[in-house]
Design a protein around this motif. Structure first.
Motif, PDB file in Angstrom:
ATOM      1  N   TYR A 105       0.850  -1.197   0.038  1.00 13.04           N
ATOM      2  CA  TYR A 105      -0.062  -0.227   0.110  1.00 13.04           C
ATOM      3  C   TYR A 105       0.837   1.064   0.026  1.00 13.04           C
ATOM      4  CZ  TYR A 105      -3.540  -3.353   0.946  1.00 13.04           C
ATOM      5  OH  TYR A 105      -4.366  -4.434   1.118  1.00 13.04           O
ATOM      6  N   PHE A 106       0.249   2.469  -0.581  1.00 13.53           N
ATOM      7  CA  PHE A 106       1.237   3.770  -0.584  1.00 13.53           C
ATOM      8  C   PHE A 106       1.126   4.367   0.807  1.00 13.53           C
ATOM      9  CE2 PHE A 106       1.456   8.132  -1.123  1.00 13.53           C
ATOM     10  CZ  PHE A 106       2.598   8.142  -1.803  1.00 13.53           C
ATOM     11  N   PHE A 107       2.436   4.738   1.191  1.00  8.38           N
ATOM     12  CA  PHE A 107       2.379   5.624   2.351  1.00  8.38           C
ATOM     13  C   PHE A 107       3.924   6.318   2.123  1.00  8.38           C
ATOM     14  CE2 PHE A 107       4.231   6.573   6.491  1.00  8.38           C
ATOM     15  CZ  PHE A 107       3.175   7.545   6.905  1.00  8.38           C
ATOM     16  N   ASP A 108       3.851   7.553   2.331  1.00  8.71           N
ATOM     17  CA  ASP A 108       4.783   8.182   2.097  1.00  8.71           C
ATOM     18  C   ASP A 108       4.948   9.484   3.245  1.00  8.71           C
ATOM     19  OD1 ASP A 108       6.922  10.172   1.435  1.00  8.71           O
ATOM     20  OD2 ASP A 108       6.471  10.342  -0.646  1.00  8.71           O
ATOM     21  N   ALA A 139      -1.193  10.526  -5.721  1.00 10.56           N
ATOM     22  CA  ALA A 139      -0.107   9.928  -5.576  1.00 10.56           C
ATOM     23  C   ALA A 139      -0.067   8.705  -5.742  1.00 10.56           C
ATOM     24  CB  ALA A 139       0.189  10.025  -3.891  1.00 10.56           C
ATOM     25  N   ILE A 140      -1.333   7.663  -5.509  1.00 14.17           N
ATOM     26  CA  ILE A 140      -1.658   6.373  -5.919  1.00 14.17           C
ATOM     27  C   ILE A 140      -1.596   6.260  -7.321  1.00 14.17           C
ATOM     28  CG2 ILE A 140      -3.266   4.594  -5.483  1.00 14.17           C
ATOM     29  CD1 ILE A 140      -3.773   5.557  -2.755  1.00 14.17           C
ATOM     30  N   ASP A 141      -2.461   7.128  -8.121  1.00 12.04           N
ATOM     31  CA  ASP A 141      -2.555   7.310  -9.450  1.00 12.04           C
ATOM     32  C   ASP A 141      -0.954   7.151 -10.038  1.00 12.04           C
ATOM     33  OD1 ASP A 141      -5.047   6.576 -10.000  1.00 12.04           O
ATOM     34  OD2 ASP A 141      -5.615   8.759 -10.407  1.00 12.04           O
ATOM     35  N   VAL A 207       4.006   2.639  12.057  1.00 10.72           N
ATOM     36  CA  VAL A 207       4.590   2.244  10.601  1.00 10.72           C
ATOM     37  C   VAL A 207       5.156   0.763  10.782  1.00 10.72           C
ATOM     38  CG1 VAL A 207       6.634   2.940   9.217  1.00 10.72           C
ATOM     39  CG2 VAL A 207       5.271   4.666  10.351  1.00 10.72           C
ATOM     40  N   PHE A 208       4.686   0.045   9.774  1.00  8.81           N
ATOM     41  CA  PHE A 208       4.754  -1.619  10.355  1.00  8.81           C
ATOM     42  C   PHE A 208       5.015  -1.999   8.638  1.00  8.81           C
ATOM     43  CE2 PHE A 208       3.057  -5.901  10.172  1.00  8.81           C
ATOM     44  CZ  PHE A 208       4.118  -6.361  10.884  1.00  8.81           C
ATOM     45  N   ALA A 209       6.207  -2.441   8.299  1.00  7.02           N
ATOM     46  CA  ALA A 209       6.464  -3.351   7.053  1.00  7.02           C
ATOM     47  C   ALA A 209       5.485  -2.763   5.762  1.00  7.02           C
ATOM     48  CB  ALA A 209       6.270  -4.509   7.410  1.00  7.02           C
ATOM     49  N   GLY A 210       5.500  -1.312   5.990  1.00  3.62           N
ATOM     50  CA  GLY A 210       4.850  -0.933   4.311  1.00  3.62           C
ATOM     51  C   GLY A 210       3.568  -0.963   4.775  1.00  3.62           C
TER      52      GLY A 210
END
Ligand SMILES: [Zn+2]
Length: 210
Positions: A105-108, A139-141, A207-210
């Motif tokens: 999944y997206f996370f920044d 951002a996901i797009d 914050v855990f492994a993405g």
């Protein structure tokens, strides 16, 4: 009162003979306003029990007068669920490259901090939410349209996340074998955990492994 259930499909992959593999999407919209709820199940292909939960939810909710919108996505990883070794469903990792189906999944963090700096005191909570969702969706797009570097698991995760972006509540149904009743909860949601009335909570870092 009843609520109409609208069913659609999203193509997420093709099998070896070129047929599309679909994820079913059920949407229910109430006449009255309310929050949007998104629930998916079986991202780990062998964890099929969540699909039964969604089946029962549809049976219950269609005879009710609901508020807001509910998006239900059972069997959200048809690739994982269809890979069998004998009677066993592997389901946890993409067998091509060993990637966990649930880590793309997206996370920044930097983008969140950058966005936070654009928020002014005058802006309403609704306004911030709307703007952040648009920002995240964008951002996901962008991530999805990257020409290379995206494995199947990440593509699947991003397509699902895109559907969940506008939801106020997101539940991702996972389940394990024989155990006491427990639920994994990210630390930020500690207080909400009590609402499930499940006796054991395992807290995981935000914050855990993405
Ligand atoms: Zn799982």
């Amino acid at each position: 009162m009843t609520t109409q259930v609208v069913k659609k499909h999203m193509v997420v992959a093709q099998n070896a003979s070129g047929r599309n593999m679909n994820v079913p999407i059920y949407r229910m919209k109430g006449a009255r306003p309310g929050p949007t709820v998104y629930i998916q199940s079986s991202i780990h292909g062998a964890e099929v029990q969540g699909n039964v939960v969604i089946y029962h939810l549809i049976q219950r909710l269609k005879d009710m007068d609901i508020c807001g919108e509910i998006i239900l996505v059972p069997n959200c990883n048809p690739i994982g669920t269809n890979i069998k070794a004998g009677e066993y469903t592997l389901g946890r990792f993409d067998p091509v490259n060993g990637t966990n189906w649930n880590r793309g999944y997206f996370f920044d963090k930097d983008a969140v901090e950058h966005f936070a700096k654009t928020v002014t005191r005058e802006e309403s909570i609704e306004g911030i939410k709307q703007r952040f969702r648009a920002h995240l969706s964008n951002a996901i797009d962008n991530k999805l349209s990257e020409p290379w570097g995206l494995g199947l698991a990440q593509q699947l995760n991003l397509k699902l996340q895109q559907m969940a972006v506008n939801a106020d509540f997101v539940l991702d149904l996972h389940n394990g074998p024989v155990s006491t009743r427990h639920v994994y909860i990210p630390e930020y949601a500690k207080d909400s955990a009590k609402l499930f009335n499940i006796p054991h909570c395992i807290f995981i870092p935000n914050v855990f492994a993405g």
